[in-house]
Design an enzyme around this catalytic site. Structure first.
Site, PDB file in Angstrom:
ATOM      1  N   ARG A 187       0.824  -1.213   0.000  1.00 20.41           N
ATOM      2  CA  ARG A 187       0.000   0.000   0.000  1.00 20.41           C
ATOM      3  C   ARG A 187       0.857   1.261   0.000  1.00 20.41           C
ATOM      4  NH1 ARG A 187      -4.047  -1.660   4.583  1.00 20.41           N
ATOM      5  NH2 ARG A 187      -5.174  -3.382   3.609  1.00 20.41           N
ATOM      6  N   ARG A 215      -3.446   6.116   0.370  1.00 14.66           N
ATOM      7  CA  ARG A 215      -3.999   7.224   1.150  1.00 14.66           C
ATOM      8  C   ARG A 215      -2.996   7.968   2.007  1.00 14.66           C
ATOM      9  NH1 ARG A 215      -8.603   3.869   4.000  1.00 14.66           N
ATOM     10  NH2 ARG A 215      -6.905   2.353   3.880  1.00 14.66           N
ATOM     11  N   ARG A 230      -7.068  11.138  -6.750  1.00  9.55           N
ATOM     12  CA  ARG A 230      -8.230  10.259  -6.670  1.00  9.55           C
ATOM     13  C   ARG A 230      -9.531  10.997  -6.379  1.00  9.55           C
ATOM     14  NH1 ARG A 230      -8.973   5.462  -4.420  1.00  9.55           N
ATOM     15  NH2 ARG A 230     -11.132   6.100  -4.596  1.00  9.55           N
ATOM     16  N   ASP A 243      -6.767  -3.448  -7.119  1.00  8.14           N
ATOM     17  CA  ASP A 243      -7.557  -3.879  -5.965  1.00  8.14           C
ATOM     18  C   ASP A 243      -7.745  -5.381  -6.032  1.00  8.14           C
ATOM     19  OD1 ASP A 243      -9.377  -2.747  -3.626  1.00  8.14           O
ATOM     20  OD2 ASP A 243     -10.406  -4.461  -4.542  1.00  8.14           O
ATOM     21  N   TYR A 248     -14.688 -12.954   0.226  1.00  7.86           N
ATOM     22  CA  TYR A 248     -15.528 -11.822  -0.148  1.00  7.86           C
ATOM     23  C   TYR A 248     -16.792 -12.286  -0.869  1.00  7.86           C
ATOM     24  CZ  TYR A 248     -11.851  -8.531   1.115  1.00  7.86           C
ATOM     25  OH  TYR A 248     -10.925  -7.798   1.810  1.00  7.86           O
TER      26      TYR A 248
END
Length: 352
Positions: free
Chosen positions: A35, A39, A48, A84, A159
């Site tokens: 990552r 962010r 983004r 992702d 998921y």
């Protein structure tokens, strides 16, 4: 690890990242962060703004720029493709939305054999956007290697079955136990999808791949060996004779480390729960290690950061080869300046 000659290297295939993954001598311990594109970077947040995650992952311009941002800022030794974990499913046609503050949410969870059979396959021709982004990145990165990315069959299955993120993964494990045939068929399909996704990246120029199995630590070693490992191995086998290092990472996998290596990894990713020297003992001498600074350490004071980085570098010397990383992804509140400092410190320590 012994030091490599100082001759300048111009190819990603001879980078410290690839050499460490193969257990070859390096100039210095390579560093990258899971990552690292995300962010924690203000430039990422600005780029983004107004664009959803799944849309950004399918835009070659955005993928290229976001992947390059941490390489420019931190001078890390590898780029990781901005993507992702659920993207192959979305591209294939599964109705999944990433909801802010929640994560991937599946419109129609998989709860039966019929649901498994209804999942659409990932057609390679749908991955033109991915190939375009990878080719652009390889051209921009030059000697810096690009690591390809895919989610492992078990984590994607969680998921699909849970319908979204879960702490217990109870539905997943119940399905695994109660519907062994459907479970096997589901993971077979997900392995084919992951291999297709990785092949597209390698064929476009990626120098290594990482298979993320984020939630596999919820399983016992026996269940992993019988019900999951063969499908993870099928992903790596799906790369055929493509000569790129394979990295395999899971969270909470201290009891699974030897098995994760057996799935076909050249490099076993280790989270922060187990020291790297102990991980090296469990994995054995035939594979390199990646990890494993606790991401939360980066929120502490500089003296603590330095102490923990030194510990990880020192413990990593027990491995065949060591790729310095975190034990999971960069936390959003991390000061980017601390990440840059860690890269510099690891390079300094490993050339002493």
């Amino acid at each position: 690890m012994s030091a490599a000659p100082d001759a300048a290297r111009a190819l990603p295939s001879d980078s410290d990242l690839v050499r460490a993954a193969r257990g070859l001598p390096v100039r210095r311990t390579p560093v990258w962060f899971m990552r690292q594109a995300g962010r924690s970077l203000p430039e990422y947040r600005a780029l983004r703004a107004g664009t959803g995650m799944l849309a950004a992952c399918q835009d070659p311009d955005l993928v290229t720029e976001i992947t390059l941002q941490p390489v420019r800022r931190h001078q890390v030794d590898a780029a990781i493709l901005f993507s992702d974990i659920v993207l192959p499913l979305v591209v294939a046609g599964v109705d999944i939305d990433i909801k802010p503050g929640v994560g991937p949410v599946v419109a129609q969870p998989v709860r039966s054999v019929a649901d498994v059979d209804a999942l659409p396959p990932l057609e390679p021709e749908r991955l033109a956007f991915l190939e375009t982004a990878v080719r652009r990145l390889v051209a921009e990165l030059g000697p810096t290697p690009l690591i390809g990315f895919a989610g492992a069959p078990f984590t994607l299955a969680t998921y699909l079955i849970e319908g979204g993120p879960s702490k217990e993964h109870a539905r997943t494990k119940a399905f695994m136990y109660a519907e062994p045939e459907a479970w096997g068929r589901l993971l077979d399909r997900l392995a084919i999808s992951a291999a297709t996704f990785l092949r597209a990246q390698v064929d476009a120029g990626a120098s290594a791949v990482q298979l993320f199995d984020s939630w596999v630590g919820v399983l016992s070693a026996a269940d992993y060996a019988e019900r999951v490992l063969p499908h993870s191995r099928a992903v790596f086998d799906g790369l055929g004779d493509r000569d790129v290092p394979r990295i395999h990472f899971g969270v909470g996998t201290g009891e699974l480390l030897p098995l994760i290596g057996d799935a076909g990894a050249d490099v076993v990713g280790v989270d922060w729960r187990i020291p790297l020297d102990e991980a090296a003992r469990r994995v054995g001498p035939g594979r390199s290690l990646q990890g494993n600074l606790d991401p939360a350490v980066l929120l502490a004071d500089r003296a603590t950061v330095d102490r923990e980085v030194r510990r990880v570098v020192e413990q990593g010397r027990a491995a065949r080869g060591h790729v310095f990383n975190l034990g999971h992804g960069v936390l959003p509140d991390t000061d980017p300046g601390v990440l840059t400092h860690v890269v510099e410190l690891v390079h300094e320590l490993s050339t002493q």
